[in-house]
Design a protein around this motif. Structure first.
Motif, PDB file in Angstrom:
ATOM      1  N   PHE A 150     -26.100 -33.212 -22.150  1.00 14.16           N
ATOM      2  CA  PHE A 150     -26.680 -33.891 -23.310  1.00 14.16           C
ATOM      3  C   PHE A 150     -28.197 -33.757 -23.299  1.00 14.16           C
ATOM      4  O   PHE A 150     -28.813 -33.425 -24.326  1.00 14.16           O
ATOM      5  N   VAL A 151     -28.818 -33.993 -22.156  1.00 13.02           N
ATOM      6  CA  VAL A 151     -30.277 -33.871 -22.059  1.00 13.02           C
ATOM      7  C   VAL A 151     -30.700 -32.415 -22.223  1.00 13.02           C
ATOM      8  O   VAL A 151     -31.713 -32.117 -22.868  1.00 13.02           O
ATOM      9  N   ALA A 152     -29.941 -31.491 -21.639  1.00 12.73           N
ATOM     10  CA  ALA A 152     -30.280 -30.074 -21.757  1.00 12.73           C
ATOM     11  C   ALA A 152     -30.289 -29.633 -23.216  1.00 12.73           C
ATOM     12  O   ALA A 152     -31.138 -28.831 -23.635  1.00 12.73           O
ATOM     13  N   ALA A 153     -29.352 -30.149 -24.007  1.00 10.93           N
ATOM     14  CA  ALA A 153     -29.280 -29.777 -25.423  1.00 10.93           C
ATOM     15  C   ALA A 153     -30.357 -30.452 -26.257  1.00 10.93           C
ATOM     16  O   ALA A 153     -30.906 -29.859 -27.181  1.00 10.93           O
ATOM     17  N   GLU A 154     -30.679 -31.708 -25.921  1.00 14.01           N
ATOM     18  CA  GLU A 154     -31.613 -32.475 -26.736  1.00 14.01           C
ATOM     19  C   GLU A 154     -33.070 -32.229 -26.373  1.00 14.01           C
ATOM     20  O   GLU A 154     -33.958 -32.440 -27.198  1.00 14.01           O
TER      21      GLU A 154
END
Length: 355
Positions: free
Chosen positions: A238-242
């Motif tokens: 999630f953090v990698a995408a956001e």
């Protein structure tokens, strides 16, 4: 008890821990660590990482006033739905996950929170974690960059995954030792036991109870490790995408490495779970064998006692004319017949190996 607020700054100075620190030269990207006071005099407004350990309402309010970011409460971090654990903010992300306390005696799940923006990272936790101490030590020693919030976040994720890996390795070693206890368990003998020792069954029962409790404790701890691992497994992608807009350098490669590590730990945890279930089935099988042994002994005793009881009841009938009533050897004959009727079944069961 007042919590301690830890702040990490990326300025190239290192400050000793005291209420009124003074700067002195140090290596580049050194960490500045402050012990915050309720009046906020030691909380720098430019800190990149603010670590709130068991924060009070006053400390949370102080951080909110200094950073302009909302610090989530313990109740908010304990929410179980995904929409509450992974949320987009106006200028960043709010993340939470359950994290095991790594206490082998009594492991618990406690919430762990992150507020991540481009320029700042706020962590909220309610128990001591070795990963946080390791990251602070690395930053203090210059082992790892501390110029951006995403870099510190990645360091925390790497250390948390490493802590979970160590816990799973210890769990694997414990299960191997427990497997030896289960499959080397000899229900028929123990060191120093004498034939016919009446205390042996009770001791075997106690040993099986202890093994069963050990399997249960490890299964319980493994479930909490899985919950912690699953939380990180959701947070990292999630953090990698956001955060792709402000993740620079090798951040993408580090995110992929962390995800691969988590996937491998998930497979390892699955095998450990299967091992726990296998040991549980084996322990229950040993308990069933002990119960069968008890019932077998009761069955032998009851069968051996039936013929003598039948013979005694026959010669105990008060009829006037009985052939052996006036016989000189009638009484010895009756006793011999009773003894023989008891010995024959016992010899039969002994030959069959029932006892």
């Amino acid at each position: 008890m007042t919590a301690r607020c830890r702040c990490v700054d990326s300025v190239p100075t290192r400050t000793p821990r005291n209420p009124r620190p003074h700067a002195e030269p140090s290596r580049p990207e050194g960490a500045v660590e402050h012990a915050a006071t309720p009046d906020g005099t030691d909380l720098p407004p430019h800190a990149i990482w603010i670590d709130l350990a068991n924060p009070t309402a006053e400390e949370a309010e102080l951080v909110e006033e200094t950073t302009g970011l909302r610090v989530p409460s313990r109740q908010a971090l304990s929410e179980v739905e995904s929409s509450s654990r992974l949320r987009r903010l106006r200028n960043g992300l709010s993340l939470s996950t359950p994290m095991i306390t790594f206490d082998q005696a009594d492991s618990q799940l406690k919430p762990l929170g992150f507020v991540l923006t481009k320029d700042r990272l706020i962590t909220v936790r309610f128990h001591d974690l070795r990963a946080y101490a390791e990251v602070k030590a690395r930053l203090t020693n210059g082992d790892g960059p501390a110029t951006r919030s995403i870099e510190i976040f990645l360091l925390l994720m790497e250390e948390l995954v490493d802590s979970l890996a160590d816990a799973l390795e210890e769990m694997g070693a414990d299960l191997d030792a427990l497997s030896t206890r289960v499959f080397d368990f000899d229900a028929g003998a123990r060191p120093g036991a004498r034939p016919g020792d009446s205390r042996a069954p009770r001791r075997r029962d106690i040993a099986l109870r202890r093994i069963l409790r050990s399997v249960g404790r490890r299964g319980k701890a493994l479930g909490k490790l899985r919950a912690s691992l699953l939380g990180l497994q959701r947070i990292v992608p999630f953090v990698a995408a956001e955060c792709g807009s402000f993740a620079e350098g090798d951040a993408d490669a580090r995110f992929e490495t962390i995800q691969r590590d988590i996937a491998s730990l998930d497979e390892f945890e699955t095998r450990l779970t299967e091992n726990v279930q296998f040991l549980l089935d084996a322990t229950l099988g040993l308990i069933n064998m002990e119960q069968n042994n008890t019932f077998r002994i009761l069955t032998v005793v009851s069968v051996v006692g039936v013929p003598p009881t039948l013979i005694a009841s026959m010669y105990g009938m008060n009829f006037k004319h009985m052939p052996e009533l006036d016989w000189l050897y009638g009484y010895p004959y009756g006793l011999a017949l009773i003894a023989t009727s008891a010995l024959v079944p016992m010899i039969y069961f002994k030959v069959k190996g029932w006892f």
